[in-house]
Structures are given as structure tokens and as C-alpha cells.
Design a protein around this motif. Structure first.
Motif, PDB file in Angstrom:
ATOM      1  N   ARG A 185       0.833  -1.205   0.000  1.00  0.00           N
ATOM      2  CA  ARG A 185       0.000   0.000   0.000  1.00  0.00           C
ATOM      3  C   ARG A 185       0.868   1.255   0.000  1.00  0.00           C
ATOM      4  N   ARG A 186       1.958   1.255   0.775  1.00  0.00           N
ATOM      5  CA  ARG A 186       2.841   2.424   0.818  1.00  0.00           C
ATOM      6  C   ARG A 186       3.469   2.692  -0.543  1.00  0.00           C
ATOM      7  N   LEU A 187       3.676   1.627  -1.312  1.00  0.00           N
ATOM      8  CA  LEU A 187       4.280   1.773  -2.630  1.00  0.00           C
ATOM      9  C   LEU A 187       3.249   1.979  -3.734  1.00  0.00           C
ATOM     10  N   GLY A 188       1.969   2.021  -3.366  1.00  0.00           N
ATOM     11  CA  GLY A 188       0.916   2.169  -4.366  1.00  0.00           C
ATOM     12  C   GLY A 188       0.728   0.930  -5.210  1.00  0.00           C
ATOM     13  N   LEU A 189       1.018  -0.247  -4.629  1.00  0.00           N
ATOM     14  CA  LEU A 189       0.979  -1.498  -5.382  1.00  0.00           C
ATOM     15  C   LEU A 189      -0.025  -2.490  -4.810  1.00  0.00           C
ATOM     16  N   THR A 190      -1.050  -1.990  -4.141  1.00  0.00           N
ATOM     17  CA  THR A 190      -2.038  -2.887  -3.539  1.00  0.00           C
ATOM     18  C   THR A 190      -2.687  -3.795  -4.574  1.00  0.00           C
ATOM     19  N   ASP A 191      -2.812  -3.315  -5.808  1.00  0.00           N
ATOM     20  CA  ASP A 191      -3.455  -4.107  -6.850  1.00  0.00           C
ATOM     21  C   ASP A 191      -2.637  -5.334  -7.240  1.00  0.00           C
ATOM     22  N   ARG A 192      -1.389  -5.408  -6.779  1.00  0.00           N
ATOM     23  CA  ARG A 192      -0.568  -6.574  -7.090  1.00  0.00           C
ATOM     24  C   ARG A 192      -0.843  -7.749  -6.151  1.00  0.00           C
ATOM     25  N   ALA A 193      -1.675  -7.550  -5.156  1.00  0.00           N
ATOM     26  CA  ALA A 193      -2.008  -8.636  -4.229  1.00  0.00           C
ATOM     27  C   ALA A 193      -2.984  -9.595  -4.903  1.00  0.00           C
ATOM     28  N   SER A 194      -2.529 -10.779  -5.222  1.00  0.00           N
ATOM     29  CA  SER A 194      -3.397 -11.800  -5.819  1.00  0.00           C
ATOM     30  C   SER A 194      -4.305 -12.414  -4.767  1.00  0.00           C
ATOM     31  N   GLN A 195      -3.806 -12.519  -3.542  1.00  0.00           N
ATOM     32  CA  GLN A 195      -4.590 -13.040  -2.425  1.00  0.00           C
ATOM     33  C   GLN A 195      -4.141 -12.343  -1.152  1.00  0.00           C
ATOM     34  N   VAL A 196      -5.081 -11.762  -0.419  1.00  0.00           N
ATOM     35  CA  VAL A 196      -4.795 -11.205   0.900  1.00  0.00           C
ATOM     36  C   VAL A 196      -5.073 -12.297   1.922  1.00  0.00           C
ATOM     37  N   LEU A 197      -4.087 -12.597   2.760  1.00  0.00           N
ATOM     38  CA  LEU A 197      -4.133 -13.768   3.629  1.00  0.00           C
ATOM     39  C   LEU A 197      -4.810 -13.448   4.963  1.00  0.00           C
ATOM     40  N   ASP A 198      -5.701 -14.334   5.376  1.00  0.00           N
ATOM     41  CA  ASP A 198      -6.487 -14.171   6.599  1.00  0.00           C
ATOM     42  C   ASP A 198      -5.551 -14.193   7.814  1.00  0.00           C
ATOM     43  N   PRO A 199      -5.484 -13.108   8.598  1.00  0.00           N
ATOM     44  CA  PRO A 199      -4.527 -13.052   9.705  1.00  0.00           C
ATOM     45  C   PRO A 199      -4.852 -13.997  10.856  1.00  0.00           C
ATOM     46  N   THR A 200      -6.073 -14.545  10.907  1.00  0.00           N
ATOM     47  CA  THR A 200      -6.376 -15.531  11.948  1.00  0.00           C
ATOM     48  C   THR A 200      -5.809 -16.904  11.594  1.00  0.00           C
ATOM     49  N   VAL A 201      -5.443 -17.074  10.341  1.00  0.00           N
ATOM     50  CA  VAL A 201      -4.854 -18.337   9.878  1.00  0.00           C
ATOM     51  C   VAL A 201      -3.390 -18.125   9.510  1.00  0.00           C
ATOM     52  N   TRP A 202      -3.164 -17.125   8.648  1.00  0.00           N
ATOM     53  CA  TRP A 202      -1.808 -16.763   8.254  1.00  0.00           C
ATOM     54  C   TRP A 202      -1.340 -15.685   9.230  1.00  0.00           C
ATOM     55  N   LEU A 203      -0.669 -16.116  10.284  1.00  0.00           N
ATOM     56  CA  LEU A 203      -0.439 -15.281  11.458  1.00  0.00           C
ATOM     57  C   LEU A 203       0.534 -14.139  11.178  1.00  0.00           C
ATOM     58  N   PRO A 204       0.225 -12.934  11.645  1.00  0.00           N
ATOM     59  CA  PRO A 204       1.076 -11.766  11.358  1.00  0.00           C
ATOM     60  C   PRO A 204       2.324 -11.723  12.230  1.00  0.00           C
ATOM     61  N   ALA A 205       3.283 -10.932  11.794  1.00  0.00           N
ATOM     62  CA  ALA A 205       4.506 -10.723  12.568  1.00  0.00           C
ATOM     63  C   ALA A 205       4.254  -9.750  13.708  1.00  0.00           C
ATOM     64  N   ALA A 206       5.008  -9.904  14.798  1.00  0.00           N
ATOM     65  CA  ALA A 206       4.972  -8.916  15.875  1.00  0.00           C
ATOM     66  C   ALA A 206       5.412  -7.572  15.313  1.00  0.00           C
ATOM     67  N   GLY A 207       4.653  -6.530  15.601  1.00  0.00           N
ATOM     68  CA  GLY A 207       4.984  -5.199  15.119  1.00  0.00           C
ATOM     69  C   GLY A 207       4.576  -4.928  13.686  1.00  0.00           C
ATOM     70  N   ALA A 208       3.866  -5.862  13.062  1.00  0.00           N
ATOM     71  CA  ALA A 208       3.472  -5.686  11.661  1.00  0.00           C
ATOM     72  C   ALA A 208       2.623  -4.429  11.496  1.00  0.00           C
ATOM     73  N   GLY A 209       2.910  -3.659  10.449  1.00  0.00           N
ATOM     74  CA  GLY A 209       2.115  -2.483  10.129  1.00  0.00           C
ATOM     75  C   GLY A 209       2.300  -1.300  11.063  1.00  0.00           C
TER      76      GLY A 209
END
Length: 319
Positions: A185-209
Motif C-alpha cells: 500500500r505504501r508503494l501504491g501497489l495494492t493491486d498486485r495482491a493476488s490473495q490477501v491472507l487471513d490473519p487468523t490463519v496466516w499469522l502476522p509478525a509482531a509489530g506488523a504495520g
């Protein structure tokens, strides 16, 4: 009251990557809006992680992205530095004398699957067996081993924009890659996301975002200047997540996830902490809940609970 800024020179250190410059630009805008007469200058500091193309473990892991900025800060060459929270080592893994002065509001914590330009949309489930998935994070590699064993994680390096260009040109060494959605998103490339991964399954990093601004601990003028920029709820969340990771003596080279969630109306903070099995086996999980004022102790408790449950065997030995 903030310090007088009529003659104050304020040097803001940052990595030179496009994503780092974008988040530093937001900090610069906030500072100029609050202190119109400040003499603010952005100083680009190339980190070891920016120039080293091998494994991060070879140059000290997470500190590779902040070590030179820390040196500039402690030497008085800059008043503050801007960084992604997930790149900042814990207090036990860096030189003393540096403090987080402000924490910006948390952005999206999710990861995304990115395919080469022009490739038909796909998901991790629909990618052919043996597809090489580029990632430098042990957390992501462990999640692939557990959730998508038909895929092959391969290490990749470089800034987000250079990785994207290499993916599109076929020189990345991977067929697809995983990237932070906030970074896209910061790079203006959100449209390149083919799949956004569910954070309850695909667990995020500490401090992410989360973006942090740091300063010398003894620089009270900078402390007072940065304080109004800090987002209190996000700061509590970050304290909990970093405390849990600190109890595990973990960092960006640890296959672990810590994700804190704040219910602002009740003031209750819930910390979800997981240590993953790099081979794809069953992870260890824990959840702690308490008052937001106890963020640090809640995180520490979550980390200790995982250690008591046997996290050492997944983390590679005694901590």
C-alpha cells in the motif's frame, strides 16, 4: 509544552528505500504541521541489510536494518530515526541509550500473495505443487510448511520494490512471493495482491504495520517534540507484542507470531502468541488477556507461557 522550534534543527534519519521514504514522509508532514518553523532535514542512512544480499543471520539478523541508524543517532548525527517496528531489535539486542519516542497508528497487519505481472490470479491453495514461494521470514516459511506443504519456500532478499521488479523480470529465484500488504500500500501497489491472507490463519509478525520514531534516551527536547505524534493504543499493542517476543528472545529470524488486539471501549488487551514448527508440525499457542495498562506484563506472560509449554524445542534451544 513542546520546545521552541524557531531555530531548532531537526534531522530525521531513515533508510533510503522507497517504502522507508514514504513512511518517513508521513512523519515529516506531521512534524511540519505541528512545528511550522522547524528546520527539518531528512538524512538517508543505508543499512547493512540494504546492501547485503545473503542471509540476514550472517550480519546479525534484525539489527542489520537499524544498526547504522543507531550509530548515527548515538553519535548525534540525527535527532530521530524512523523504522518499521518489526525491523527494530528488542532492548536486549541493541546498544543502550535509544528510546521509542512515538508510535504511529497501526496499519494493515496482513500478508499478501504476489504473482508476476500479467500472471492469472491465484491463491496459495491453487498454486501448482512445487511452486517456489519467495520469503525471507522464517515465520512465513513455517506457515507454508504447515498450511501449504505442496509449496516450496525459498529465501529472497532486497527492498520491496527491487523484489517486485525481480519477480516480474524472472530474476528473483522464486515463482511468486509473500509481501506485507501495508508495504504494498505504501508503494501504491495494492493491486498486485493476488490473495490477501487471513490473519487468523496466516499469522502476522509482531509489530506488523507499525512505524516507530526513536531518539536518544537523554534527549528530552526531542522526546517532548515527538510525544504528540504517538498513537497511545498502538503503543500499548506494540509494547505487548515486543514483550512477548522479548521473553522468547525472538526477532525477525524467529518462526513466531505475536498479535495483540485492543478493545478500546473496555480497555482490555488480548495477546495471541504462537511459536511455529519450522518443519510444519503442530505450533504452540497461548492467549493472555488483561488491562491495557498491563500491556508489557501481558506480553511477557504470554512469552513465558510458551516457554513453559516447550517452545525451546521449536526455537532451537534454551533461551
Amino acid at each position: 509544552m513542546p520546545p521552541s522550534t524557531t531555530t531548532t534543527q531537526f534531522r530525521l534519519g531513515t533508510r533510503p528505500s522507497p517504502m522507508a521514504m514514504e513512511q518517513t514522509g508521513r512523519v515529516e508532514t506531521e512534524l511540519r504541521a505541528r512545528y511550522p518553523e522547524i528546520d527539518l532535514r531528512v538524512i538517508k542512512i543505508t543499512s547493512q541489510g540494504d546492501v547485503h544480499r545473503g542471509p540476514l543471520a550472517d550480519i546479525g539478523g534484525k539489527g542489520a536494518f537499524t544498526r547504522r541508524a543507531d550509530e548515527h543517532l548515538l553519535a548525534g548525527h540525527v535527532e530521530a530515526t524512523v523504522a518499521c517496528a518489526k525491523d527494530v531489535p528488542g532492548p536486549h539486542d541493541r546498544a543502550p541509550g535509544i528510546t521509542v519516542g512515538a508510535v504511529l497508528p497501526r496499519e494493515d497487519v496482513r500478508d499478501a500473495l504476489v504473482l508476476p505481472a500479467g500472471h492469472p490470479l491465484a491463491t496459495l491453495d491453487t498454486l501448482p505443487p512445487g511452486t517456489r514461494v519467495g520469503t525471507s521470514a522464517p515465520r512465513r516459511a513455517a506457515l507454508l510448511a504447515s498450511l501449504h506443504p505442496h509449496l516450496v519456500p525459498v529465501p529472497i532478499r532486497g527492498n520491496a520494490d527491487t523484489r517486485m521488479n525481480a519477480l516480474d523480470s524472472g530474476t528473483l529465484g522464486a515463482d511468486v512471493m509473500i509481501a506485507a500488504l501495508a508495504g504494498l500500500r505504501r508503494l501504491g501497489l495494492t493491486d498486485r495482491a493476488s490473495q490477501v491472507l487471513d490473519p487468523t490463519v496466516w499469522l502476522p509478525a509482531a509489530g506488523a504495520g507499525i512505524v516507530v520514531i526513536e531518539h536518544r534516551t537523554d534527549d528530552h527536547q526531542t522526546r517532548d517534540l515527538l510525544a504528540p505524534l504517538s498513537h497511545t493504543p498502538t503503543r500499548a499493542i506494540l509494547e505487548a507484542e515486543r514483550s512477548a517476543l522479548g521473553a522468547l528472545h525472538g526477532g525477525c529470524l524467529t518462526a513466531a507470531s505475536v498479535h495483540a488486539v485492543l478493545e478500546e471501549e473496555s480497555g482490555r488487551l488480548t495477546v495471541h502468541a504462537v511459536v511455529l514448527d519450522p518443519t510444519g508440525g503442530t505450533p504452540l499457542r497461548t492467549v493472555t488477556t488483561g488491562e491495557v495498562s498491563d500491556a508489557t506484563s501481558l506480553g511477557t506472560r504470554a512469552g513465558h507461557q510458551l516457554l513453559h509449554a516447550g517452545a525451546d524445542r521449536l526455537l532451537g534451544g534454551p533461551r
